[in-house]
Motif scaffolding. Structure first.
Motif, PDB file in Angstrom:
ATOM      1  N   GLY A 165       0.795  -1.222   0.000  1.00 42.36           N
ATOM      2  CA  GLY A 165       0.000   0.000   0.000  1.00 42.36           C
ATOM      3  C   GLY A 165       0.827   1.270   0.000  1.00 42.36           C
ATOM      4  N   ARG A 166       2.113   1.165   0.287  1.00 41.59           N
ATOM      5  CA  ARG A 166       2.980   2.344   0.320  1.00 41.59           C
ATOM      6  C   ARG A 166       3.346   2.764  -1.100  1.00 41.59           C
ATOM      7  NH1 ARG A 166       8.362   3.593   3.807  1.00 41.59           N
ATOM      8  NH2 ARG A 166       8.388   5.790   3.265  1.00 41.59           N
ATOM      9  N   GLU A 167       3.296   4.075  -1.362  1.00 41.23           N
ATOM     10  CA  GLU A 167       3.683   4.605  -2.670  1.00 41.23           C
ATOM     11  C   GLU A 167       5.207   4.692  -2.754  1.00 41.23           C
ATOM     12  OE1 GLU A 167       1.536   7.937  -4.313  1.00 41.23           O
ATOM     13  OE2 GLU A 167      -0.074   7.574  -2.885  1.00 41.23           O
ATOM     14  N   VAL A 168       5.739   4.251  -3.887  1.00 38.57           N
ATOM     15  CA  VAL A 168       7.189   4.234  -4.099  1.00 38.57           C
ATOM     16  C   VAL A 168       7.491   4.581  -5.552  1.00 38.57           C
ATOM     17  CG1 VAL A 168       7.673   2.515  -2.298  1.00 38.57           C
ATOM     18  CG2 VAL A 168       7.150   1.748  -4.613  1.00 38.57           C
ATOM     19  N   ILE A 169       8.757   4.731  -5.848  1.00 40.42           N
ATOM     20  CA  ILE A 169       9.237   4.846  -7.225  1.00 40.42           C
ATOM     21  C   ILE A 169      10.202   3.694  -7.458  1.00 40.42           C
ATOM     22  CG2 ILE A 169      10.489   6.234  -8.920  1.00 40.42           C
ATOM     23  CD1 ILE A 169       9.741   8.708  -7.297  1.00 40.42           C
ATOM     24  N   ALA A 170       9.959   2.915  -8.506  1.00 36.39           N
ATOM     25  CA  ALA A 170      10.860   1.832  -8.898  1.00 36.39           C
ATOM     26  C   ALA A 170      11.800   2.393  -9.954  1.00 36.39           C
ATOM     27  CB  ALA A 170      10.067   0.652  -9.448  1.00 36.39           C
ATOM     28  N   PHE A 171      13.095   2.311  -9.702  1.00 40.42           N
ATOM     29  CA  PHE A 171      14.112   2.769 -10.645  1.00 40.42           C
ATOM     30  C   PHE A 171      14.695   1.545 -11.338  1.00 40.42           C
ATOM     31  CE2 PHE A 171      14.134   5.926  -7.231  1.00 40.42           C
ATOM     32  CZ  PHE A 171      13.965   7.091  -7.960  1.00 40.42           C
ATOM     33  N   VAL A 172      14.730   1.573 -12.665  1.00 44.29           N
ATOM     34  CA  VAL A 172      15.248   0.446 -13.430  1.00 44.29           C
ATOM     35  C   VAL A 172      16.457   0.916 -14.215  1.00 44.29           C
ATOM     36  CG1 VAL A 172      14.737  -1.268 -15.191  1.00 44.29           C
ATOM     37  CG2 VAL A 172      12.933  -0.525 -13.628  1.00 44.29           C
ATOM     38  N   LYS A 173      17.604   0.319 -13.925  1.00 45.21           N
ATOM     39  CA  LYS A 173      18.821   0.659 -14.649  1.00 45.21           C
ATOM     40  C   LYS A 173      19.447  -0.652 -15.117  1.00 45.21           C
ATOM     41  CE  LYS A 173      22.906   3.494 -14.534  1.00 45.21           C
ATOM     42  NZ  LYS A 173      23.624   4.548 -13.834  1.00 45.21           N
ATOM     43  N   SER A 174      19.683  -0.744 -16.402  1.00 44.02           N
ATOM     44  CA  SER A 174      20.203  -1.979 -16.965  1.00 44.02           C
ATOM     45  C   SER A 174      21.308  -1.671 -17.960  1.00 44.02           C
ATOM     46  CB  SER A 174      19.083  -2.745 -17.671  1.00 44.02           C
ATOM     47  OG  SER A 174      19.592  -3.897 -18.287  1.00 44.02           O
ATOM     48  N   THR A 175      22.297  -2.510 -17.975  1.00 41.58           N
ATOM     49  CA  THR A 175      23.367  -2.343 -18.946  1.00 41.58           C
ATOM     50  C   THR A 175      23.095  -3.136 -20.214  1.00 41.58           C
ATOM     51  OG1 THR A 175      24.590  -4.142 -17.923  1.00 41.58           O
ATOM     52  CG2 THR A 175      25.099  -1.906 -17.175  1.00 41.58           C
ATOM     53  N   GLU A 176      22.059  -3.991 -20.187  1.00 42.49           N
ATOM     54  CA  GLU A 176      21.773  -4.826 -21.350  1.00 42.49           C
ATOM     55  C   GLU A 176      20.277  -5.094 -21.455  1.00 42.49           C
ATOM     56  OE1 GLU A 176      22.508  -9.428 -22.671  1.00 42.49           O
ATOM     57  OE2 GLU A 176      24.003  -8.464 -21.427  1.00 42.49           O
ATOM     58  N   VAL A 177      19.767  -5.066 -22.647  1.00 41.40           N
ATOM     59  CA  VAL A 177      18.385  -5.465 -22.923  1.00 41.40           C
ATOM     60  C   VAL A 177      18.445  -6.518 -24.020  1.00 41.40           C
ATOM     61  CG1 VAL A 177      16.130  -4.741 -23.738  1.00 41.40           C
ATOM     62  CG2 VAL A 177      17.479  -3.206 -22.282  1.00 41.40           C
ATOM     63  N   SER A 178      17.900  -7.696 -23.752  1.00 50.82           N
ATOM     64  CA  SER A 178      17.896  -8.777 -24.731  1.00 50.82           C
ATOM     65  C   SER A 178      16.537  -8.864 -25.409  1.00 50.82           C
ATOM     66  CB  SER A 178      18.193 -10.114 -24.052  1.00 50.82           C
ATOM     67  OG  SER A 178      19.468 -10.069 -23.438  1.00 50.82           O
ATOM     68  N   ILE A 179      16.539  -9.271 -26.658  1.00 50.10           N
ATOM     69  CA  ILE A 179      15.309  -9.394 -27.422  1.00 50.10           C
ATOM     70  C   ILE A 179      15.287 -10.772 -28.081  1.00 50.10           C
ATOM     71  CG2 ILE A 179      13.993  -8.518 -29.398  1.00 50.10           C
ATOM     72  CD1 ILE A 179      15.204  -5.779 -28.829  1.00 50.10           C
ATOM     73  N   ALA A 180      14.107 -11.411 -28.043  1.00 48.15           N
ATOM     74  CA  ALA A 180      13.930 -12.706 -28.689  1.00 48.15           C
ATOM     75  C   ALA A 180      12.742 -12.606 -29.642  1.00 48.15           C
ATOM     76  CB  ALA A 180      13.692 -13.804 -27.646  1.00 48.15           C
TER      77      ALA A 180
END
Length: 71
Positions: A54-69
């Motif tokens: 129930g708590r409001e937050v911010i999710a931070f996403v940092k990635s050095t790689e994104v794979s695609i299939a």
């Protein structure tokens, strides 16, 4: 606490839906307008940040790689 600047471009505001707490690490599910984002963080951090459903937050996403299939 306020965040003045951070070098993470992918930010998702949301509400904690569920926390699956383990002895060392925990899974935190955050409901965002784009869907559920799951973070695996230390259980110590869950307690220090006082995270609860129930708590409001911010999710931070940092990635050095994104794979695609192909489908």
């Amino acid at each position: 606490m306020s965040i003045k600047s951070i070098n993470v471009r992918n930010q998702f505001r949301g509400t904690i839906k569920e926390i699956i707490e383990g002895p060392v690490v925990s899974e935190v599910d955050v409901a965002t307008p784009a869907g559920i984002v799951t973070s695996v963080i230390t259980t110590r951090s869950v307690k220090e940040l006082d995270l609860k459903p129930g708590r409001e937050v911010i999710a931070f996403v940092k990635s050095t790689e994104v794979s695609i299939a192909t489908l």
